[in-house]
Design an enzyme around this catalytic site. Sequence first.
Site, mmCIF file in Angstrom:
data_model
loop_
_atom_site.group_PDB
_atom_site.id
_atom_site.type_symbol
_atom_site.label_atom_id
_atom_site.label_comp_id
_atom_site.label_asym_id
_atom_site.label_seq_id
_atom_site.Cartn_x
_atom_site.Cartn_y
_atom_site.Cartn_z
ATOM 1 N N GLU A 286 0.312 3.616 -0.543
ATOM 2 C CA GLU A 286 0.025 2.357 0.310
ATOM 3 C C GLU A 286 -0.514 2.610 1.508
ATOM 4 O OE1 GLU A 286 -0.028 -0.641 -1.618
ATOM 5 O OE2 GLU A 286 1.998 -0.253 -1.793
ATOM 6 N N ASP B 254 -5.715 3.780 0.628
ATOM 7 C CA ASP B 254 -7.323 3.711 0.260
ATOM 8 C C ASP B 254 -8.262 3.609 1.200
ATOM 9 O OD1 ASP B 254 -6.433 1.112 1.197
ATOM 10 O OD2 ASP B 254 -7.223 -0.048 -0.454
ATOM 11 N N GLY C 82 -0.515 -15.114 -1.529
ATOM 12 C CA GLY C 82 0.063 -14.610 -0.111
ATOM 13 C C GLY C 82 1.112 -13.865 -0.468
ATOM 14 N N ASP D 57 -7.572 -2.886 -4.283
ATOM 15 C CA ASP D 57 -7.359 -4.269 -5.007
ATOM 16 C C ASP D 57 -8.378 -4.758 -6.126
ATOM 17 O OD1 ASP D 57 -4.947 -3.961 -3.570
ATOM 18 O OD2 ASP D 57 -5.495 -5.917 -2.177
#
Length: 384
Positions: free
Chosen positions: A33, A36, A121, A171
Amino acid sequence: MHDPAKLRTMHRDRFAAEPKTFVAPGRVNLIGEHTDYAEGFVMPAAINFATLAAISPRTDGKIVIYSENYGEEKSFDASALPKKGSGHWSDYPLGVVSILAGEGHKIPGFSLTIWGDVPLGSGLSSSAAIEVATALAVLSLVGASYPGPKLARLCQRAENEFVGSSCGIMDQFISANGKENHALLLDCRDLSFKLAPIPDHVALVIANTMVKHSVAGGDYPTRRRESEAACAIIDSHRGNVPFLRDATLEDLDKWGSEMAPKSLMRARHVISENLRTVAASEALLRGDMKELGRLMTEAHHSYSQDFEGSCVEADAMVEFAQGLPGLIGARLTGGGFGGCTVNLVEQKDAEAFRHELGRRYMAKFGISPEIHICHASGGAHQID
Ligand code: GLA
């Protein structure tokens, strides 16, 4: 669940034209997390929540985009596209169109219907799914196609340059390149990747804290800046550290005292998370679920304590999962500050796990969380 036949009917009824249809999935990140944009490692999987896009040409030079989720239609002039978003949902598809136009594609008028079931969201990349589905649709219209990694990069640029959010590539990459029943270890430096099978006996249980998450909000860019400030200090001493990917924990021992305390904490998360992510992919590849679970737990603590990317509800959701039968590992997934936890759970225990986790969360917060038993799905593609 998303139904391509319904989407086609919807598009035909609204635009009186036969569309081509495309699908792009959302994702869950197993580990890695905020690594990237530091050119590090991530290990997401595409999931069985997705955005569908239907497209057909128009002759009036207009780009008309209808979102079934928002129940709203927006119209633009294909020859005078805006260069920046306006804070509206249409920024995501339009941003992609604008980037493709900037790449030299002559964009004709078209009608686009988008409809998705990726919870909005909630940190499951509903925006990336919209971008990638739109990109495939528009590229088919102009008779072009790109390999998955390039497609992902263009969609990331739409978000960075048009929408104005400073996200990394994870993503869009997994939405474009995911593979059924596999997690994908991505090296965000050169976009090389390795697929690791997720064993059949393991379910991805995704638990929504119901606390809204947004990458465009203030916390994400603040964390990014803080970690990059630490990187700059290391680079000023030994050079060749353009990104935290290139830094080590020893660098923090040497020069951490020169960093703002928060910067040091953010950097410690990013550097250690890169190590954990590579180790986690090796564990998954050799089927060592116990080690994978241990690394996920460690990753959550680092995300919550050093990166301060969690929230009370997500910490509680992770905590409530501990000790439940079948749990392999649990952590907050995605950009942080709300959204969903990902739980790797033995398939046979998944339903009971879902029920008990929801009960515990409800008892504490008085909110009924949406908890989904998912599986890793394939990447974006044309449906017909
Ligand atoms: C969001 C961003 C990604 C990544 C994650 C955090 O999902 O879009 O690029 O930075 O947060 O890992």
